[in-house]
Each structure stands twice: as C-alpha cells, then as structure tokens.
Design a protein around this motif. Structure first.
Motif: not given
Length: 321
Positions: A9-20, A201-212
C-alpha cells in the motif's frame, strides 16, 4: 503478511507503474497473446471490483444513494460540463470520422467500474460512487445517442447496439456487487466469510497490478501498429484529464462538499468508460470505422497512466480539513 500488505500500500504507485511497464513489454514482445489476454480483462476487472465492493459496507452504499448533493455534482460534471469540453476538443479531428467517433464514444461516457477502485485508493467516497453507478449508466445510455447525433450525425447513431452497455453493467457491477453483499452477510455468520472479507484488503494492490498489466498487454500491440494515425487523438486525451479534474474540483468546492466527496467527483469526471464502449466501437462497420476501436484503446492507455498519477496527486490537492 501484514507487513507485506502495508509495504504494498505504501509503494502502490510505483508498483502500478511497474505493472503498466511490464504489460507494455509483454504486449510488444508477444503480440500473439493479445487476444487471450483481452478475454481475461472482464474476469480480472470483475474480481477487482468484487474485492473493492467487499470493503464498502452495504448500509453505506444505501446512504450514498440518498446523497443528493453528490449525485447532482456528478451529473453536472459528467453530463453538462464534460460534453461541452469534448465538443471543443473534437473540433481538431472533425476531418477524420473514425477518429472523431472514437474520441466522442470514450470521452462522453463516464466510467462506472474501475473509477470506484482508483477513487478509493485516493481516499475518495467510493461508497457514494458505487451508489451512483446505476444512475450514471442509465443516463449515459440515454444521452450518448443524442450527443453523437448532434456532433457526428445520424448515420453514426444508426450503427450502434446498446447491448454491450447492458452486458457490462451486469458482469462488472451487478454480479460483483451481489457476490460482495452475499459475502458480507456470510461474514456475519461464518468464519470462512470473515476470512474472505479480511483477505480483500490484502489482495487489492496485487489485483490492481494484474488488471493493469492485462489491459495494457492486450492492447498495446494494436495501438503501436497504427500509432501514426492515432497520434492525433493522444493530445486530446492528455489535455482532457486536467480540464475534467479542475471542473470536478470547482463543482465540488462550489457546493462545499467534503474531501472524500470532492475526490470522488474529480475521478468521476476524469475517468471514462473505455472498457464498456470498446464493444460498441468494434461493432461499427470496419469499412468506415476500422480505426475507431483503436482510438478507444489509446484513451485507455493514456487514462491508466493518468489514474496512477492522480492517486498520488488528488489527496494532496484535496486535503481533509
């Protein structure tokens, strides 16, 4: 597990950009995977929304539907101010009907699915957005033909089928919502329900990364193949984001809405219904509108990058008192 969730959750922006970036790399390296990955978009998005709805207590959804100020603000931004902006922006592509229709399709329809996720990540009132989704869907279905007829002409309207709107609403909103409410009820009576609710709650960030990653990987190859023709639309999509965001800020501020409500209005104004209108674009005659679906996909790619940036910026612009 708790530390891993907190770190994500703290690094979610960087993780989303990495997923993109990973999705773009995969789509360009293995374009043959585009079609299978495209088939996975709806299930991935439905699962993401199910996890999101699990975090919204059902009573708060009902309260959100009774928030007339929020609903009024969303309607004004999405169906009065945004169409005026879109009309001005599309004056630059009126000579190319395929590009014009693609821009109109995607910018005139407010998002009703992953906007709830992104708004929630930015501290927006996702319960109120969720309550507004049926109204947003119904109004855009009613007004889109009128907007298209006024701006693009009657022959374009005659080529459309409204069934993709209905299918998307059922698969991406109704089914995940019913399952989430059922899980909440189960959580009150059984341990397995409580575990599923806590795990959302625990899977929100991974799910968003996979979807992106899935969305980007499935579409990037097609866009790259027609990039010279699509470049005309990219500046329009880029400029639309800050304009719509400012409009949402102004409307929310004018009626003295609380910070979560203003953030949600901003996201609703900016985020478009690209994954829902894409089937509409694909249903158009390829002889005249072959480029239209790719215009819609291009907006998706621009918007996903913009959403990740907005998750970081909007809470700084709209702070809690």
């Amino acid at each position: 597990m708790g530390r891993a969730v907190e770190w994500g959750e703290r690094h979610q922006i960087a993780l989303y950009l990495a997923a993109i970036a990973a999705g773009a790399g995969l789509g360009l390296i293995a374009p043959a995977w585009a079609h299978p990955l495209e088939l996975a978009i709806t299930p991935a998005l439905g699962l993401l929304l199910y996890a999101t709805f699990l975090g919204v207590p059902f009573p708060s959804m009902l309260r959100g539907f009774r928030d007339g100020r929020f609903l009024g603000a969303v309607i004004v931004v999405t169906f009065v101010l945004v169409p005026a902006v879109v009309f001005v922006l599309t004056r630059f592509v009126t000579d190319d009907q395929a590009v014009l229709v693609g821009v109109l399709l995607v910018l005139l329809t407010p998002c009703v699915d992953y906007v709830i996720v992104f708004a929630g990540l930015a501290g927006g009132a996702r319960d109120r957005l969720l309550a507004a989704t049926p109204l947003l869907m119904l109004v855009q279905v009613a007004l889109l033909p009128l907007f298209l007829w006024v701006i693009a002409g009657g022959e374009v309207v005659a080529a459309f089928d409204a069934r993709p709107f209905v299918d998307a609403f059922l698969l991406l909103i109704v089914v995940p919502l019913v399952l989430a409410v059922g899980t909440q009820v189960l959580a009150e009576r059984a341990e397995v329900g409580r575990r599923v609710a806590r795990g959302s709650t625990a899977v929100m960030v991974p799910l968003m990364m996979v979807t992106l990653a899935i969305v980007i990987a499935s579409q990037i190859s097609a866009v790259a193949g027609s990039l010279p023709e699509l470049l005309r639309a990219v500046p329009l999509f880029v400029v639309f984001v800050p304009i719509a965001a400012v409009l949402g800020m102004l409307v929310g501020g004018a009626i003295r809405m609380d910070a979560p409500g203003r953030r949600a209005v901003i996201f609703s104004g900016v985020t478009r219904n690209s994954l829902v209108v894409l089937p509409l674009a694909l249903a158009l005659p390829a002889s005249s509108f072959a480029l239209t679906p790719l215009v819609v996909v291009t907006q998706t790619l621009v918007e996903l990058v913009a959403m990740v940036m907005m998750v970081a910026l909007v809470p700084r612009l709209i702070r809690h008192p």
